[in-house]
Design an enzyme around this catalytic site. Structure first.
Site, PDB file in Angstrom:
ATOM      1  N   CYS A 175       6.165  -5.456  15.175  1.00 60.42           N
ATOM      2  CA  CYS A 175       5.733  -4.585  16.271  1.00 60.42           C
ATOM      3  C   CYS A 175       4.268  -4.899  16.588  1.00 60.42           C
ATOM      4  CB  CYS A 175       5.883  -3.113  15.870  1.00 60.42           C
ATOM      5  SG  CYS A 175       7.560  -2.700  15.398  1.00 60.42           S
ATOM      6  N   CYS A 190       3.721   8.667   1.139  1.00 53.25           N
ATOM      7  CA  CYS A 190       4.273   7.692   2.081  1.00 53.25           C
ATOM      8  C   CYS A 190       4.515   6.395   1.332  1.00 53.25           C
ATOM      9  CB  CYS A 190       3.268   7.501   3.218  1.00 53.25           C
ATOM     10  SG  CYS A 190       3.786   6.268   4.414  1.00 53.25           S
ATOM     11  N   CYS A 245      -0.983   5.918  10.043  1.00 52.13           N
ATOM     12  CA  CYS A 245       0.229   5.220  10.487  1.00 52.13           C
ATOM     13  C   CYS A 245      -0.117   3.861  11.059  1.00 52.13           C
ATOM     14  CB  CYS A 245       0.913   5.974  11.609  1.00 52.13           C
ATOM     15  SG  CYS A 245       1.448   7.590  11.192  1.00 52.13           S
ATOM     16  N   CYS A 290       6.382  -6.952   6.836  1.00 49.72           N
ATOM     17  CA  CYS A 290       7.494  -6.465   7.654  1.00 49.72           C
ATOM     18  C   CYS A 290       7.870  -7.538   8.669  1.00 49.72           C
ATOM     19  CB  CYS A 290       7.103  -5.181   8.382  1.00 49.72           C
ATOM     20  SG  CYS A 290       8.473  -4.477   9.320  1.00 49.72           S
ATOM     21  N   CYS A 309       1.236  -2.737  15.222  1.00 51.72           N
ATOM     22  CA  CYS A 309       1.235  -2.343  13.807  1.00 51.72           C
ATOM     23  C   CYS A 309       0.544  -3.390  12.936  1.00 51.72           C
ATOM     24  CB  CYS A 309       2.677  -2.133  13.357  1.00 51.72           C
ATOM     25  SG  CYS A 309       2.817  -1.773  11.607  1.00 51.72           S
ATOM     26  N   GLU A 351       0.832  -1.183   0.000  1.00 50.73           N
ATOM     27  CA  GLU A 351       0.000   0.000   0.000  1.00 50.73           C
ATOM     28  C   GLU A 351       0.881   1.251   0.000  1.00 50.73           C
ATOM     29  OE1 GLU A 351      -4.252  -1.029   1.702  1.00 50.73           O
ATOM     30  OE2 GLU A 351      -2.818  -0.814   3.333  1.00 50.73           O
TER      31      GLU A 351
HETATM   32  N1  SAH Z   1       8.723   0.659   9.667  1.00 56.28           N
HETATM   33  C1  SAH Z   1       9.097   1.965   9.968  1.00 56.28           C
HETATM   34  C2  SAH Z   1       8.253   3.014   9.269  1.00 56.28           C
HETATM   35  C3  SAH Z   1       6.773   2.744   9.079  1.00 56.28           C
HETATM   36  S1  SAH Z   1       5.625   2.984  10.326  1.00 56.28           S
HETATM   37  C4  SAH Z   1       9.041   2.213  11.449  1.00 56.28           C
HETATM   38  O1  SAH Z   1       8.495   1.416  12.150  1.00 56.28           O
HETATM   39  O2  SAH Z   1       9.596   3.215  11.880  1.00 56.28           O
HETATM   40  C5  SAH Z   1       5.438   4.725  10.608  1.00 56.28           C
HETATM   41  C6  SAH Z   1       5.142   5.023  12.082  1.00 56.28           C
HETATM   42  O3  SAH Z   1       3.828   4.565  12.475  1.00 56.28           O
HETATM   43  C7  SAH Z   1       6.107   4.319  13.007  1.00 56.28           C
HETATM   44  O4  SAH Z   1       6.564   5.188  14.000  1.00 56.28           O
HETATM   45  C8  SAH Z   1       5.253   3.228  13.591  1.00 56.28           C
HETATM   46  O5  SAH Z   1       5.762   2.756  14.794  1.00 56.28           O
HETATM   47  C9  SAH Z   1       3.918   3.905  13.714  1.00 56.28           C
HETATM   48  N2  SAH Z   1       2.791   2.975  13.927  1.00 56.28           N
HETATM   49  C10 SAH Z   1       2.762   1.645  13.726  1.00 56.28           C
HETATM   50  N3  SAH Z   1       1.537   1.159  14.050  1.00 56.28           N
HETATM   51  C11 SAH Z   1       0.786   2.208  14.434  1.00 56.28           C
HETATM   52  C12 SAH Z   1      -0.578   2.345  14.847  1.00 56.28           C
HETATM   53  N4  SAH Z   1      -1.395   1.319  14.898  1.00 56.28           N
HETATM   54  N5  SAH Z   1      -1.020   3.581  15.188  1.00 56.28           N
HETATM   55  C13 SAH Z   1      -0.196   4.659  15.066  1.00 56.28           C
HETATM   56  N6  SAH Z   1       1.087   4.587  14.652  1.00 56.28           N
HETATM   57  C14 SAH Z   1       1.585   3.377  14.346  1.00 56.28           C
HETATM   58 FE1  SF4 Z   2       7.404  -2.912  10.619  1.00 54.33          FE
HETATM   59 FE2  SF4 Z   2       5.162  -1.802  11.456  1.00 54.33          FE
HETATM   60 FE3  SF4 Z   2       7.183  -2.142  13.156  1.00 54.33          FE
HETATM   61 FE4  SF4 Z   2       7.361  -0.298  11.212  1.00 54.33          FE
HETATM   62  S1  SF4 Z   2       5.918  -0.292  12.917  1.00 54.33           S
HETATM   63  S2  SF4 Z   2       8.919  -1.796  11.809  1.00 54.33           S
HETATM   64  S3  SF4 Z   2       6.217  -1.335   9.562  1.00 54.33           S
HETATM   65  S4  SF4 Z   2       6.020  -3.782  12.148  1.00 54.33           S
END
Ligand code: SAH
Ligand code: SF4
Length: 355
Positions: free
Chosen positions: A117, A106, A345, A113, A120, A93
């Site tokens: 996390c 973006c 995000c 990934c 996420c 996406e």
């Molecule tokens: N993978 C990279 C960049 C993509 S995510 C990273 O993790 O940094 C962009 C931002 O959104 C990151 O700071 C991530 O931690 C945050 N994020 C992930 N899941 C989220 C959620 N459910 N609500 C808000 N922010 C989130």
């Molecule tokens: Fe991967 Fe989502 Fe963690 Fe970013 S926030 S490193 S996209 S799992």
């Protein structure tokens, strides 16, 4: 049949050597580059300043393709999300977040990934593969096509002014392709986005932070999300490998001797997990210890189907921000964009669970 070479996979130097191999003079490579990246042309037949013979050679041996648009959604706040598909059927996406007179695209760097996390949506999809150079660049080209932002003599406005490497995937784990793609996207004879308008976010792959910034020259954002290892390890498995101290040391090294280098720490607020006043104070201590020039970006949690977390109360988020600001750190609260279409995000996902 020999597979044709996709030109958007090539750096400028590689494109030049391809043309040299075809017996062409160096300026032809420059012309071709401008057709692809300045004009956004994908049809060799339209490249009017190239000889017919060269155009035919290009048609026979090369392609210029875009990722295929599978679906598009536009949010009530005009955030635009695309589901894109590559030649092998894999999908990612991409999101465009418009502001009044500018906007950020973006882009994703991986299918899924591997970081997993817990908060996420992308992380719940697992890792399939890295994106190639052309697949990363191609995303931005799709956005330019959609908004007709290839140069025109009458309109030089740029709504797609910024790039955030914050889509699906951990960019530092696909660094070679990310570097190549950013070199293409910033090239002044092509798409020409300034490196200062690009921000790359990492979950904290400490040993690669300095190298990544030296090789790209873009801005750094770090997904911190916790003031200590105990909390961070609970929500970000990568913290078991690279501890907060490793990440902080890498950030300090990156800033050494260059006062223009600011780091954005993204901090996601999860109800009852990392949002207390005590957490805020610990965070301040942490940044002061490493003498980092930084600002925070406080992100209210964006929920997705079946997630286990809840967003913090608005007043808790505001109090968290106030405490950081009183300690001298800018700590704006990010406004969630495109939530209604799962474009905010952490909400991106390109595969549905198997039934
Ligand atoms: N993978 C990279 C960049 C993509 S995510 C990273 O993790 O940094 C962009 C931002 O959104 C990151 O700071 C991530 O931690 C945050 N994020 C992930 N899941 C989220 C959620 N459910 N609500 C808000 N922010 C989130
Ligand atoms: Fe991967 Fe989502 Fe963690 Fe970013 S926030 S490193 S996209 S799992």
């Amino acid at each position: 049949m020999i597979k044709k070479q996709e030109l958007t996979e090539l750096t400028k130097e590689e494109l030049a050597s391809e043309l040299q191999n075809l017996g062409e003079k160096p300026f032809r490579a420059k012309q071709l580059w401008q057709w692809i990246y300045y004009r956004g042309i994908t049809d060799f037949n339209l490249m009017s300043n190239l000889s017919l013979a060269l155009r035919q050679k290009l048609i026979d041996n090369y392609t210029i393709t875009r990722p295929k648009v599978i679906t598009e959604q536009i949010s009530v706040d005009k955030t635009h999300k695309w589901l894109l598909e590559f030649a092998d059927g894999e999908r990612v996406e991409m999101v465009y977040i418009p502001e009044k007179d500018r906007g950020a695209v973006c882009i994703s760097t991986q299918v899924g990934c591997a970081m997993g996390c817990k908060f996420c949506h992308t992380g719940s999809q697992h890792f399939t593969r890295n994106l190639t150079t052309g697949e990363i660049v191609g995303q931005f080209m799709v956005a330019r096509d959609a908004y007709k932002e290839w140069p025109s003599p009458t309109d030089e406005t740029r709504y797609l002014s910024n790039i955030v490497v914050m889509g699906m995937g951990e960019p530092l784990n696909n660094l070679d392709n990310v570097v190549r793609a950013l070199n293409i996207l910033t090239d002044s004879e092509g798409i020409s986005i300034s490196r200062r308008r690009i921000t790359m976010s990492t979950s904290g792959i400490a040993p690669k932070i300095v190298e990544a910034l030296q090789r790209t020259g873009v801005r750094l954002a770090v997904s911190l999300h916790a003031p200590n290892n105990a909390i961070r390890s609970k929500i970000m498995p990568i913290n078991d490998k690279f501890k907060i101290e490793d990440v902080m040391k890498a950030c300090a090294e990156y800033q050494q001797g260059d006062h223009s280098r600011y780091i954005t720490f993204e901090y996601l607020l999860l109800k009852g997990i990392n949002d207390s006043q005590e957490n805020a104070k610990e965070l301040i201590k942490l940044l002061k210890k490493y003498k980092l020039r930084a600002l925070f970006n406080l992100i209210p949690f964006n929920p997705w189907p079946n997630c286990i977390f809840e967003p913090s109360e608005r007043k808790t988020v505001e109090a968290f921000s106030k405490t950081l600001e009183e300690a001298g750190f800018a700590a704006p609260i990010r406004v969630a964009r495109g939530q209604d279409i799962l474009a905010a995000c952490g909400q991106l996902k390109s595969k549905m669970p198997k039934a």
